[in-house]
Design an enzyme around this catalytic site. Structure first.
Site, short mmCIF file in Angstrom:
data_model
loop_
_atom_site.label_atom_id
_atom_site.label_comp_id
_atom_site.label_asym_id
_atom_site.label_seq_id
_atom_site.Cartn_x
_atom_site.Cartn_y
_atom_site.Cartn_z
N LYS A 111 -2.01 5.00 1.10
CA LYS A 111 -0.80 5.45 1.79
C LYS A 111 -0.90 6.93 2.03
O LYS A 111 -1.59 7.64 1.30
CB LYS A 111 0.42 5.18 0.90
CG LYS A 111 1.72 5.13 1.67
CD LYS A 111 1.87 3.77 2.31
CE LYS A 111 3.22 3.57 2.94
NZ LYS A 111 3.48 2.13 3.11
N1 GLU Z 1 3.57 0.78 6.37
C1 GLU Z 1 3.54 -0.65 6.35
C2 GLU Z 1 3.68 -1.17 4.94
O1 GLU Z 1 4.26 -0.51 4.10
C3 GLU Z 1 2.34 -1.22 7.09
C4 GLU Z 1 1.00 -0.83 6.55
C5 GLU Z 1 -0.16 -1.26 7.44
O2 GLU Z 1 0.06 -1.93 8.42
O3 GLU Z 1 -1.28 -0.88 7.11
O4 GLU Z 1 3.31 -2.26 4.62
#
Ligand code: GLU
Length: 421
Positions: A111
């Site tokens: 993240k």
């Molecule tokens: N930000 C989204 C999540 O928390 C999507 C992450 C992604 O598609 O890699 O799952």
């Protein structure tokens, strides 16, 4: 509960580790494995300059955390928010590891985040910030290494700048380095709606278990971004009545029902759902406690806590957001018979269609929306069914059940791979 404890549990990273500990304990995980999975593999902090429109230079701080790379490249979004912290990004990265494992897609968890209120930037400043941030974290990024995506306040346009920045550095176009791109740049059909669509698939699966008829159900949605607004729209399409919604400025309530699409048009015009005609204004806290059958938290972490969990009237909670509920609140809700679909399952539709996007990019392929949605439904239904089965067999709540599945999958991979060198 002492004040110290309650403050600690409101730190997203403390919450994430606590959730992991509960599962590790139940699984009887070996102490060495626990130590490994309890910490992120890599944490990068970057401070970088951006030219502002007024001629000044400002330095912003951002992060990229890779929690685990055992099952594949790191995967997870990038968030732009004024309250981003390293601890928050660590928690979100760890949740991505479990999320990818619950739905069985071949990724680890990562993240990113930048401390910024993007609403205060011009388009030019936003582009400058995005390109320089991506350059700074590019030491970790790549289609086989770490694949970012949208999260709170980041958009397909920002993904386009990320993709272009990386491609400029290497000298050729690399669509698979980022997901959530516009369709014309290698984005997938259905990706924009995927988080909400996956969430609604799990609600459809859960409704009969809770005795809810979706055609007669009332719904409250906290957060009116990509996940919340589309979830409200899809719930209305299921025949449910959306009675309350909110965004960072506040909420609106009408027990007779709101039209989610009209509310979205209002928000686009006025920057907020607040002020929408024919509804009463309520706070974000009040929204969680309104009379409704289904509550969809689709905003930020730590919204449902020991303080308000006992007052929640919904029978079903579907966590479109990451980390909206604390472990203390989980226990209260479970004891009160509330059925909760945990974030790592409920909102996994986003990363699942990100995975489809990446597969299409690597294969220079393009699937129809019908194919994407059918594959998504199959994966969400399977993960939901497996989680319910564990929850019933082990007599644990749905969050712990999802963790038992996920942590076992990741720890099995880690054990098979062994420790290098
Ligand atoms: N930000 C989204 C999540 O928390 C999507 C992450 C992604 O598609 O890699 O799952």
């Amino acid at each position: 509960m002492t004040t110290e404890q309650s403050a600690a549990t409101l730190n997203a990273w403390a919450v994430a580790q606590r959730q992991f500990d509960l599962a590790a304990e139940k699984l009887g995980l070996d102490p060495g494995m626990r130590k490994v999975l309890r910490e992120p593999r890599r944490e990068l902090t970057v401070h970088f300059p951006v030219h502002m429109d007024d001629g000044t230079v400002q330095v912003f701080t951002g992060y990229r955390v890779q929690h685990n790379l055992g099952r594949g490249p790191a995967k997870g979004g990038i968030r732009y928010h004024q309250d981003v912290t390293l601890d928050e990004v660590k928690a979100l990265a760890m949740w991505m590891t479990w999320k990818c494992a619950v739905v069985g897609i071949p990724y680890g968890g990562g993240k990113g985040g930048v401390i910024v209120d993007p609403k205060k930037l011009s388009m030019k400043e936003l582009e400058g910030l995005s390109r320089r941030y991506f350059t700074e974290i590019s030491v970790l990024i790549g289609p086989e290494r770490d694949i970012p995506a949208p999260d709170v306040n980041t958009t397909p346009q920002i993904m386009s700048w990320f993709m272009d920045t990386y491609s400029m550095h290497v000298g050729y176009t690399v669509p698979g380095v980022v997901t959530g791109k516009p369709i014309s740049l290698g984005g997938s059909e259905g990706r924009n709606e995927a988080t909400a669509r996956g969430c609604v698939y799990t609600i459809v699966d859960a409704a009969p278990l809770v005795g809810i008829d979706l055609k007669k159900a009332t719904v409250a949605v906290q957060g009116y971004g990509n996940a919340g607004a589309i979830a409200a729209h899809l719930m209305a399409a299921e025949g449910s009545t959306v009675v309350a919604v909110s965004d960072s400025m506040g909420g609106i309530h009408n027990p007779a029902g709101l039209d989610p699409d009209k509310v979205l048009s209002w928000k686009k015009e006025h920057g907020t759902v607040v002020g929408y005609p024919g509804a009463t204004e309520i706070s974000n806290e009040d929204l969680l406690e309104v009379q409704c059958d289904i509550l969809i938290p689709a905003a930020l972490e730590n919204q449902i806590t020991a303080r308000n969990a006992g007052r929640i009237k919904a029978k079903l909670i579907a966590e479109a957001a990451n980390g909206p509920t604390t472990p203390e609140a989980d226990e209260i809700l479970y004891n009160n018979g509330v059925f909760l679909i945990p974030d790592i399952l409920c909102n996994a539709g986003g990363v699942t269609v990100s995975y489809f996007e990446w597969v299409q990019d690597l294969n220079r392929d393009h699937w129809s929306e019908a194919v994407v949605n059918a594959k998504l439904k199959e994966i969400m239904d399977r993960a939901f069914g497996e989680t319910v089965a564990v929850s019933q067999r082990e007599k644990v709540n749905m969050r712990t059940a999802a963790y038992l599945l996920a942590v076992k999958r990741v720890s099995d991979t880690t054990a098979l791979r062994g420790i290098y060198p």
